[in-house]
Design a protein around this motif. Structure first.
Motif, PDB file in Angstrom:
ATOM      1  N   LYS A   1       0.835  -1.201   0.000  1.00 30.48           N
ATOM      2  CA  LYS A   1       0.000   0.000   0.000  1.00 30.48           C
ATOM      3  C   LYS A   1       0.874   1.257   0.000  1.00 30.48           C
ATOM      4  N   LEU A   2       1.950   1.237   0.781  1.00 32.08           N
ATOM      5  CA  LEU A   2       2.866   2.385   0.826  1.00 32.08           C
ATOM      6  C   LEU A   2       3.551   2.602  -0.526  1.00 32.08           C
ATOM      7  N   LYS A   3       3.892   1.518  -1.199  1.00 31.48           N
ATOM      8  CA  LYS A   3       4.517   1.634  -2.520  1.00 31.48           C
ATOM      9  C   LYS A   3       3.562   2.265  -3.529  1.00 31.48           C
ATOM     10  N   ALA A   4       2.308   1.857  -3.480  1.00 28.88           N
ATOM     11  CA  ALA A   4       1.309   2.436  -4.382  1.00 28.88           C
ATOM     12  C   ALA A   4       1.137   3.924  -4.088  1.00 28.88           C
ATOM     13  N   LEU A   5       1.157   4.283  -2.803  1.00 30.32           N
ATOM     14  CA  LEU A   5       1.020   5.685  -2.423  1.00 30.32           C
ATOM     15  C   LEU A   5       2.244   6.497  -2.847  1.00 30.32           C
ATOM     16  N   SER A   6       3.442   5.954  -2.643  1.00 30.55           N
ATOM     17  CA  SER A   6       4.669   6.684  -2.991  1.00 30.55           C
ATOM     18  C   SER A   6       4.714   6.981  -4.494  1.00 30.55           C
ATOM     19  N   LYS A   7       4.254   6.052  -5.303  1.00 34.05           N
ATOM     20  CA  LYS A   7       4.216   6.266  -6.757  1.00 34.05           C
ATOM     21  C   LYS A   7       3.272   7.420  -7.103  1.00 34.05           C
ATOM     22  N   ALA A   8       2.099   7.428  -6.478  1.00 39.15           N
ATOM     23  CA  ALA A   8       1.120   8.472  -6.756  1.00 39.15           C
ATOM     24  C   ALA A   8       1.618   9.841  -6.279  1.00 39.15           C
ATOM     25  N   VAL A   9       2.240   9.898  -5.094  1.00 34.91           N
ATOM     26  CA  VAL A   9       2.751  11.158  -4.546  1.00 34.91           C
ATOM     27  C   VAL A   9       3.877  11.693  -5.435  1.00 34.91           C
ATOM     28  N   SER A  10       4.754  10.795  -5.896  1.00 30.59           N
ATOM     29  CA  SER A  10       5.856  11.193  -6.767  1.00 30.59           C
ATOM     30  C   SER A  10       5.333  11.815  -8.064  1.00 30.59           C
ATOM     31  N   GLU A  11       4.338  11.177  -8.652  1.00 33.03           N
ATOM     32  CA  GLU A  11       3.791  11.658  -9.924  1.00 33.03           C
ATOM     33  C   GLU A  11       2.994  12.955  -9.752  1.00 33.03           C
ATOM     34  N   LYS A  12       2.266  13.053  -8.650  1.00 35.80           N
ATOM     35  CA  LYS A  12       1.359  14.183  -8.452  1.00 35.80           C
ATOM     36  C   LYS A  12       2.079  15.435  -7.952  1.00 35.80           C
ATOM     37  N   ASN A  13       3.067  15.264  -7.076  1.00 38.50           N
ATOM     38  CA  ASN A  13       3.659  16.410  -6.384  1.00 38.50           C
ATOM     39  C   ASN A  13       5.138  16.678  -6.678  1.00 38.50           C
ATOM     40  N   PHE A  14       5.868  15.665  -7.169  1.00 40.65           N
ATOM     41  CA  PHE A  14       7.324  15.827  -7.260  1.00 40.65           C
ATOM     42  C   PHE A  14       7.894  15.424  -8.625  1.00 40.65           C
ATOM     43  N   ASN A  15       7.134  15.645  -9.671  1.00 42.89           N
ATOM     44  CA  ASN A  15       7.621  15.419 -11.037  1.00 42.89           C
ATOM     45  C   ASN A  15       8.276  14.046 -11.241  1.00 42.89           C
ATOM     46  N   LYS A  16       7.702  13.034 -10.605  1.00 42.14           N
ATOM     47  CA  LYS A  16       8.137  11.635 -10.737  1.00 42.14           C
ATOM     48  C   LYS A  16       9.538  11.372 -10.162  1.00 42.14           C
ATOM     49  N   LEU A  17       9.992  12.206  -9.223  1.00 45.12           N
ATOM     50  CA  LEU A  17      11.262  11.915  -8.541  1.00 45.12           C
ATOM     51  C   LEU A  17      11.106  10.637  -7.726  1.00 45.12           C
ATOM     52  N   PRO A  18      12.129   9.766  -7.712  1.00 51.25           N
ATOM     53  CA  PRO A  18      12.000   8.472  -7.025  1.00 51.25           C
ATOM     54  C   PRO A  18      11.777   8.604  -5.518  1.00 51.25           C
ATOM     55  N   ILE A  19      10.780   7.869  -5.033  1.00 52.75           N
ATOM     56  CA  ILE A  19      10.487   7.770  -3.596  1.00 52.75           C
ATOM     57  C   ILE A  19      10.376   6.288  -3.267  1.00 52.75           C
ATOM     58  N   GLU A  20      11.287   5.794  -2.444  1.00 53.52           N
ATOM     59  CA  GLU A  20      11.339   4.362  -2.135  1.00 53.52           C
ATOM     60  C   GLU A  20      10.887   4.084  -0.707  1.00 53.52           C
ATOM     61  N   ILE A  21      10.253   2.921  -0.524  1.00 57.08           N
ATOM     62  CA  ILE A  21       9.914   2.450   0.819  1.00 57.08           C
ATOM     63  C   ILE A  21      11.094   1.591   1.286  1.00 57.08           C
ATOM     64  N   LYS A  22      11.880   2.130   2.221  1.00 56.34           N
ATOM     65  CA  LYS A  22      13.095   1.421   2.647  1.00 56.34           C
ATOM     66  C   LYS A  22      12.785   0.328   3.658  1.00 56.34           C
TER      67      LYS A  22
END
Length: 210
Positions: A106-127
């Protein structure tokens, strides 16, 4: 003598007539029995058709049960941006994920959406997701891959605050009103290391959900 012969002849004729009449009765019984046979056959045919119609009606509930089994329960996750003037989060969208997915998925799905919506698709990883003091803490890694595209978002009082608040609000889902099993806290890394920039200092500390 002549009278006796006449009487004898009359008696013989009468006996012959009686025997002939009695012999015709069995034939009439046979014909009446044979006329009843088709009626019995028609009844048996009717009973067969009624059984067939019953079996057809029983198939519908099974098909409906199969459709219900294939349904998937969904849960909504909110996507937030932050108002420049008030620095308050605003819901700007939602995504739906399978309720039965793991917390990490669920966190991975959210991080993808947040990256695309707010940060121009900059990578956000769940460590990782760790448990500390009975609370689930997620560690989120912001990755630059040598391009340093995250650095400008850490700069400036307003810009840094917008970046920090956007990341924290999205991953904590504090304002999500759905019945959501979620993490209790979050902290962020930059390229796998603690974030050490003045205007995004909140990202390096654990932030807890309200």
């Amino acid at each position: 003598m002549t009278r006796k012969l006449i009487l004898t002849t009359v008696l013989m004729l009468s006996l012959t007539t009686m025997v002939g009449c009695n012999s015709t009765k069995p034939e009439s019984n046979t014909s009446s029995n044979s006329s009843n046979a088709p009626v019995q056959q028609e009844k048996s045919d009717d009973s067969t058709s009624s059984v067939t119609s019953d079996t057809n009606t029983n198939t519908k509930p099974k098909e409906e049960e199969k459709k219900e089994e294939t349904k998937i329960n969904k849960v909504k996750l909110s996507i937030y941006n932050v108002n420049v003037d008030t620095l308050e989060p605003n819901e700007c969208g939602t995504i739906e994920v399978d309720e039965n997915l793991s917390l990490e998925s669920k966190l991975k799905a959210l991080s993808k959406a947040v990256s695309e919506k707010n940060f121009n698709k900059l990578p956000i990883e769940i460590k990782s997701i760790d448990t500390k003091n009975s609370k689930k803490i997620a560690t989120i890694n912001l990755v630059d891959n040598g391009a340093n595209k995250w650095l400008p978002k850490f700069q400036g009082s307003t810009g840094g605050t917008l970046t920090a608040n956007t990341l924290i609000e999205n991953f904590l889902q504090s304002n999500n009103k759905s019945n959501l099993k979620w993490i209790d806290g979050v902290r962020f890394l930059y390229n796998g290391k603690t974030i050490d920039y003045e205007h995004v200092g909140d990202l390096s500390n654990i932030q807890y959900r309200n």
